[in-house]
Design a protein around this motif. Structure first.
Motif, PDB file in Angstrom:
ATOM      1  N   GLU A  37     -67.214 -23.841  50.614  1.00 22.35           N
ATOM      2  CA  GLU A  37     -68.381 -24.281  49.868  1.00 22.35           C
ATOM      3  C   GLU A  37     -68.920 -23.134  48.776  1.00 22.35           C
ATOM      4  O   GLU A  37     -69.515 -23.449  47.904  1.00 22.35           O
ATOM      5  N   ALA A  68     -67.044 -22.837  45.735  1.00 22.19           N
ATOM      6  CA  ALA A  68     -67.281 -23.949  44.905  1.00 22.19           C
ATOM      7  C   ALA A  68     -68.750 -23.920  44.328  1.00 22.19           C
ATOM      8  O   ALA A  68     -68.763 -24.282  42.947  1.00 22.19           O
ATOM      9  N   GLU A 113     -68.162 -21.166  41.391  1.00 19.03           N
ATOM     10  CA  GLU A 113     -67.578 -21.805  40.258  1.00 19.03           C
ATOM     11  C   GLU A 113     -68.325 -22.658  39.568  1.00 19.03           C
ATOM     12  O   GLU A 113     -68.349 -22.857  38.312  1.00 19.03           O
ATOM     13  N   ARG A 114     -69.151 -23.407  40.064  1.00 18.09           N
ATOM     14  CA  ARG A 114     -70.179 -24.474  39.423  1.00 18.09           C
ATOM     15  C   ARG A 114     -71.153 -23.463  38.574  1.00 18.09           C
ATOM     16  O   ARG A 114     -71.385 -23.790  37.406  1.00 18.09           O
TER      17      ARG A 114
END
Length: 348
Positions: free
Chosen positions: A10, A13, A16-17
């Motif tokens: 999580e 991610a 990365e976002r």
């Protein structure tokens, strides 16, 4: 490598976002701090980007430090300690207990971090494409058990993506897309150096020490967001021997040493102006008289007068002053410094 920390997928991610988020770097960093707290329960955190010309760091986000510490982190000692600890080289994150230098000998630790109650911390060197040093992420904790081995190793894995989150060149590269037909470009620094611009190649007229870069620096008046002019092209490209140079001021939130994006593109609509008329317009913009122009170009006064008349007609301007204003606004001139360089070359 230690096992992955809790919620690693999580956290990755989310980082990365943020790396892809189309917002200012300060906003991305503020969100990054919230994400990283799930990995390291820190009491203070900072992201700094390097200013290689002034040998210092600029802060793009910080939480938890007092004013005296923040002042120190902007000074030359901070830059020296980053070098001393090897955090200016692409490598793994470094915890305080792994310091190659006794922490008691580090001014920042003995005078700021330890007195503030911090007992541990970690520094993460951040690098971009082509091994470009972006800066450093630092997290400081009161608990000696943090950061854990797993958190340290995972921060090492995340470092390239965190570099994308905080990289100020992202905003600069986005600025460059304003000129859709640009064929080359660099970022001009306040010291006159040229920094590679991702996504665009270099060009001979943009090399360090180029008179075009000097002219670009002079064309951008304080507070003006953009400027443009024409320059002679000696590379053989089929653009009627001229190139358009666009100069776009860097946004306020990027490091102060980055001054402007300088882009090369085809000359565009020249409004029927000849190369000589564009050179004369460069001198009219500086307020030169016909006689001074004639002396500089080693041509007859009457020839200059005829060129000026043609310029007024082609720009639909009733006066020399208005012609100069329109030429400057449209980037329809060759700066005098580039004309003089070519004149001197021809004389030899």
């Amino acid at each position: 490598m230690a096992d992955l920390p809790p919620h690693a997928a999580e956290i990755a991610a989310e980082v990365e976002r943020l790396a892809a988020a189309p917002v200012a770097v300060t906003e991305r960093v503020a969100e990054l701090f919230g994400v990283l707290r799930r990995l390291v329960p820190y009491e203070a955190a900072i992201v700094q980007v390097v200013d290689p010309e002034r040998l210092r760091f600029d802060t793009v986000g910080a939480v938890g430090y007092d004013q005296a510490t923040m002042t120190h982190l902007l000074g030359p000692r901070q830059y020296e300690e980053v070098e001393l600890l090897g955090l200016d080289r692409d490598g793994p994150p470094l915890r305080v207990r792994e310091s190659p230098v006794p922490v008691a000998e580090l001014y920042s630790w003995s005078e700021h971090f330890a007195p503030a109650g911090f007992n541990e911390g970690i520094g993460v060197p951040l690098f971009g494409p082509t091994d470009r040093h972006i800066g450093v992420l630092a997290l400081h904790t009161e608990a000696t058990e943090h950061p854990t081995d797993a958190a340290r190793d995972f921060l090492g894995l995340l470092a390239p993506v965190i570099g994308e989150v905080v990289d100020p060149m992202r905003s600069v590269a986005a600025l460059a897309r304003i000129v859709a037909n640009a064929t080359a470009g660099v970022v001009l620094t306040r010291a006159g150096n040229a920094v590679e611009l991702a996504g665009l190649p270099d060009h001979p007229v943009l090399r360090p020490g180029s008179p075009v870069l000097h002219a670009a620096a002079g064309s951008l008046a304080e507070g003006e967001p953009h400027a443009a002019f024409l320059c002679p092209d000696h590379s053989g490209a089929p653009y009627r021997d001229l190139l358009r140079i666009s100069v776009l001021a860097c946004p306020d939130h990027v490091p102060a040493y980055l001054r402007a994006v300088v882009l090369v593109s085809p000359p565009g609509d020249l409004h029927g102006l000849t190369r000589r008329e564009l050179e004369i317009l460069g001198m009219l913009i500086e307020g030169w008289s016909n006689q001074r122009i004639a002396d500089n170009l080693v041509i007859a006064h009457r020839t200059v007068a005829a060129h000026v008349e043609h310029v007024l007609a082609k720009l639909a301007a009733p006066s020399r002053t208005l012609a100069a204003v329109r030429a400057f606004r449209l980037g329809l001139y060759v700066p005098r410094s580039l004309t003089e360089r070519q004149t001197n070359r021809s004389a030899r």
